[in-house]
Design a protein around this motif. Structure first.
Motif, PDB file in Angstrom:
ATOM      1  N   GLU A  64       0.849  -1.202   0.000  1.00 59.37           N
ATOM      2  CA  GLU A  64       0.000   0.000   0.000  1.00 59.37           C
ATOM      3  C   GLU A  64       0.879   1.245   0.000  1.00 59.37           C
ATOM      4  O   GLU A  64       1.901   1.294   0.690  1.00 59.37           O
ATOM      5  N   THR A 114      -4.528   7.003  -2.460  1.00 57.60           N
ATOM      6  CA  THR A 114      -4.064   5.740  -1.879  1.00 57.60           C
ATOM      7  C   THR A 114      -4.119   4.635  -2.932  1.00 57.60           C
ATOM      8  O   THR A 114      -5.138   4.467  -3.605  1.00 57.60           O
ATOM      9  N   THR A 116      -3.760   0.517  -3.413  1.00 58.97           N
ATOM     10  CA  THR A 116      -3.788  -0.747  -2.681  1.00 58.97           C
ATOM     11  C   THR A 116      -3.987  -1.906  -3.666  1.00 58.97           C
ATOM     12  O   THR A 116      -4.322  -1.704  -4.835  1.00 58.97           O
TER      13      THR A 116
END
Length: 237
Positions: A64, A114, A116
């Protein structure tokens, strides 16, 4: 070569090799940070920033990556290029005081991105591309605080001010340096204006010369016609 001399030479070579390996390891560790590339861009411009994320661990994978965008110097337009194998989440923040931009006001900005679901294995790196602009003006840099998570549960935060000296902190935040509007562009504008002015003056001067030439030609024709008429009148008398 005697045995003693050989042993001394072998020890010196071993120590030198160990020192070289140590220096190389330190250099690799110092350079293996999350960085923003290119390292600089022009104030007020649009640019693509690639956040380069290397894996610094030998026994875990990066799973991540998070990057924070500044809200004190908000960036109006932000878009993310898809990264194969990764899911992207974009968070926005409402500004306490709207900022005037071309065509209206900016009340909400992208504050966090973000990634992921993907994986950066040991010895590898990944680049995450973000298009953004207009970049802030009146400041000489932008810091993007970042966070890197590993498959073993470790979290590394890249949020320290890189500073301006030679001593870099352990976890510097990705930095994008901002430069003033290019002097070459200003010089080009000045030259273009001068050329246009010179062209206008040249055109005006050419027009004046043309009119002067036409006037002179008309005068010559008039004199010729007058002379012809006078000569004809004399011949009749």
């Amino acid at each position: 070569m005697s045995v003693r001399t050989f042993r001394h030479a072998w020890r010196a070579a071993a120590v030198g090799g160990l020192a070289a390996v140590s220096v190389a390891a330190l250099a690799t560790a110092a350079s293996a940070h999350v960085t923003a590339n290119p390292r600089s861009a022009e104030q007020g411009s649009f640019t693509k920033v690639s956040f380069r994320v290397p894996n610094e661990r030998d026994n875990a994978s990066t799973t991540e990556v998070r990057v924070d965008l500044p809200t004190d110097r908000p960036i109006a337009h932000v878009s993310v290029r898809p990264a194969p194998g990764w899911k992207v989440t974009v968070d926005k923040t409402k500004l306490s005081t709207p900022v005037k931009i071309e065509g209206g006001e900016l009340s909400e900005v992208v504050s966090r991105i973000t990634w992921t679901g993907g994986k950066i294995d040991p010895g590898q790196f990944e680049e995450f591309d973000v298009s953004m602009g207009p970049l802030p003006t009146g400041v000489d840099r932008v810091l993007f605080k970042a966070e890197q998570k590993y498959s073993n549960g470790e979290v590394v935060t890249w949020d320290q001010d890189p500073g301006t000296g030679a001593d870099e902190p352990e976890h510097p935040a990705p930095e994008l340096k901002l430069t003033p509007k290019a002097a070459t562009a200003q010089a080009t504008d000045t030259v273009t204006a001068k050329v246009a002015s010179d062209d206008a003056d040249s055109a005006s001067d050419g027009t004046a010369r043309l009119l002067g030439g036409l006037g002179l030609a008309a005068g010559v024709i008039g004199v010729g016609v007058g002379g012809f008429g006078l000569a004809r009148g004399r011949s009749r008398s």
